[in-house]
Design a protein around this motif. Sequence first.
Motif, PDB file in Angstrom:
ATOM      1  N   ARG A   4       0.838  -1.205   0.000  1.00  0.00           N
ATOM      2  CA  ARG A   4       0.000   0.000   0.000  1.00  0.00           C
ATOM      3  C   ARG A   4       0.870   1.251   0.000  1.00  0.00           C
ATOM      4  O   ARG A   4       1.984   1.264   0.509  1.00  0.00           O
ATOM      5  CB  ARG A   4      -0.904   0.026   1.244  1.00  0.00           C
ATOM      6  CG  ARG A   4      -1.629  -1.275   1.531  1.00  0.00           C
ATOM      7  CD  ARG A   4      -2.609  -1.658   0.442  1.00  0.00           C
ATOM      8  NE  ARG A   4      -3.723  -0.727   0.326  1.00  0.00           N
ATOM      9  CZ  ARG A   4      -4.719  -0.873  -0.529  1.00  0.00           C
ATOM     10  NH1 ARG A   4      -4.733  -1.906  -1.355  1.00  0.00           N
ATOM     11  NH2 ARG A   4      -5.704  -0.009  -0.574  1.00  0.00           N
ATOM     12  N   GLU A   6       2.103   4.756   1.228  1.00  0.00           N
ATOM     13  CA  GLU A   6       2.144   5.386   2.549  1.00  0.00           C
ATOM     14  C   GLU A   6       1.499   6.764   2.564  1.00  0.00           C
ATOM     15  O   GLU A   6       1.191   7.303   3.604  1.00  0.00           O
ATOM     16  CB  GLU A   6       3.584   5.483   3.049  1.00  0.00           C
ATOM     17  CG  GLU A   6       4.478   6.382   2.240  1.00  0.00           C
ATOM     18  CD  GLU A   6       5.872   6.476   2.815  1.00  0.00           C
ATOM     19  OE1 GLU A   6       6.642   7.299   2.313  1.00  0.00           O
ATOM     20  OE2 GLU A   6       6.195   5.741   3.772  1.00  0.00           O
ATOM     21  N   CYS A   8      -1.460   7.597   0.566  1.00  0.00           N
ATOM     22  CA  CYS A   8      -2.921   7.546   0.440  1.00  0.00           C
ATOM     23  C   CYS A   8      -3.496   6.171   0.755  1.00  0.00           C
ATOM     24  O   CYS A   8      -4.699   5.982   0.673  1.00  0.00           O
ATOM     25  CB  CYS A   8      -3.328   7.953  -0.964  1.00  0.00           C
ATOM     26  SG  CYS A   8      -2.889   6.722  -2.218  1.00  0.00           S
ATOM     27  N   ASP A   9      -2.633   5.204   1.065  1.00  0.00           N
ATOM     28  CA  ASP A   9      -3.030   3.828   1.346  1.00  0.00           C
ATOM     29  C   ASP A   9      -3.610   3.145   0.114  1.00  0.00           C
ATOM     30  O   ASP A   9      -4.289   2.123   0.209  1.00  0.00           O
ATOM     31  CB  ASP A   9      -4.034   3.761   2.504  1.00  0.00           C
ATOM     32  CG  ASP A   9      -4.133   2.352   3.089  1.00  0.00           C
ATOM     33  OD1 ASP A   9      -3.082   1.694   3.210  1.00  0.00           O
ATOM     34  OD2 ASP A   9      -5.242   1.910   3.395  1.00  0.00           O
ATOM     35  N   GLU A  59       4.170   0.590   1.909  1.00  0.00           N
ATOM     36  CA  GLU A  59       4.049   0.555   3.374  1.00  0.00           C
ATOM     37  C   GLU A  59       3.088  -0.578   3.734  1.00  0.00           C
ATOM     38  O   GLU A  59       2.022  -0.664   3.135  1.00  0.00           O
ATOM     39  CB  GLU A  59       3.502   1.888   3.891  1.00  0.00           C
ATOM     40  CG  GLU A  59       3.545   2.042   5.389  1.00  0.00           C
ATOM     41  CD  GLU A  59       4.944   2.094   5.928  1.00  0.00           C
ATOM     42  OE1 GLU A  59       5.164   1.555   7.019  1.00  0.00           O
ATOM     43  OE2 GLU A  59       5.827   2.660   5.251  1.00  0.00           O
TER      44      GLU A  59
END
Length: 234
Positions: A4, A6, A8-9, A59
């Motif tokens: 994902r 880091e 905006c996911d 992330e």
Amino acid sequence: MNPRCERCDGSLVPVEYGMPVNDEPYRRHERREIYFTGGCMGGPEPWWCWSCEKFADPEPRPPRTLTKEGYQLSLLDDMRGVAPEAPLAPPAPYDDPPAHLLEEAGRWRTLQSQKIKDLAAILGDPVSGGPSRHRFALPLWPDFWLEHTTMDTEIAGYVFNRRFVRRSGEPMRSPDELRPWSVLLPEAQAFFGWEETRMPNAYYHVVPFQLEGRRMEAVFVHHLLQHVAESSEG
């Protein structure tokens, strides 16, 4: 499952040769939905975030279950792989590593695009060695820092080079001190008057020299002396 972003996911896709793994950026560029040149900041290549429409970091990064001991063993394996003739035997448990430590060292070696923040989470906060230089203390080499150099890019912090630099003790003052894990390449260059290497960022150096009329060679990995022996040439 992709990592994902880091920021905006959002889901990330791998980048190959400066481009995300499919041609969607070109298609969206043709439709004037985005402006995308395809230019990458350079290796190691990061990921691409569709939501941010930017190169991005994944992330979470490497698992925090990794340890300093595993990192040291992976570094030892790297050194011995390049200079297998080095006679210095590491202390326990590195002389006969248990299975779990061998497994972890293998995981360290497979990690690509390491970042300083990832290393710091496991090795401890680094000491600054100047712009883009970060120094870690490792128990196996108490007289030296392991200095990591990072790229100064939009996605900063990727490690592209590492070398040992002196932390304590004195540089060599006689040829008798030319022992493995005791001398750095720049120190030996200064003592013997060797010419500066043409590839200072290379992590492996074999330096021929003469000592009391004998042809010798010294092997350095990450600038730290690993092996000294009479040359097999001439």
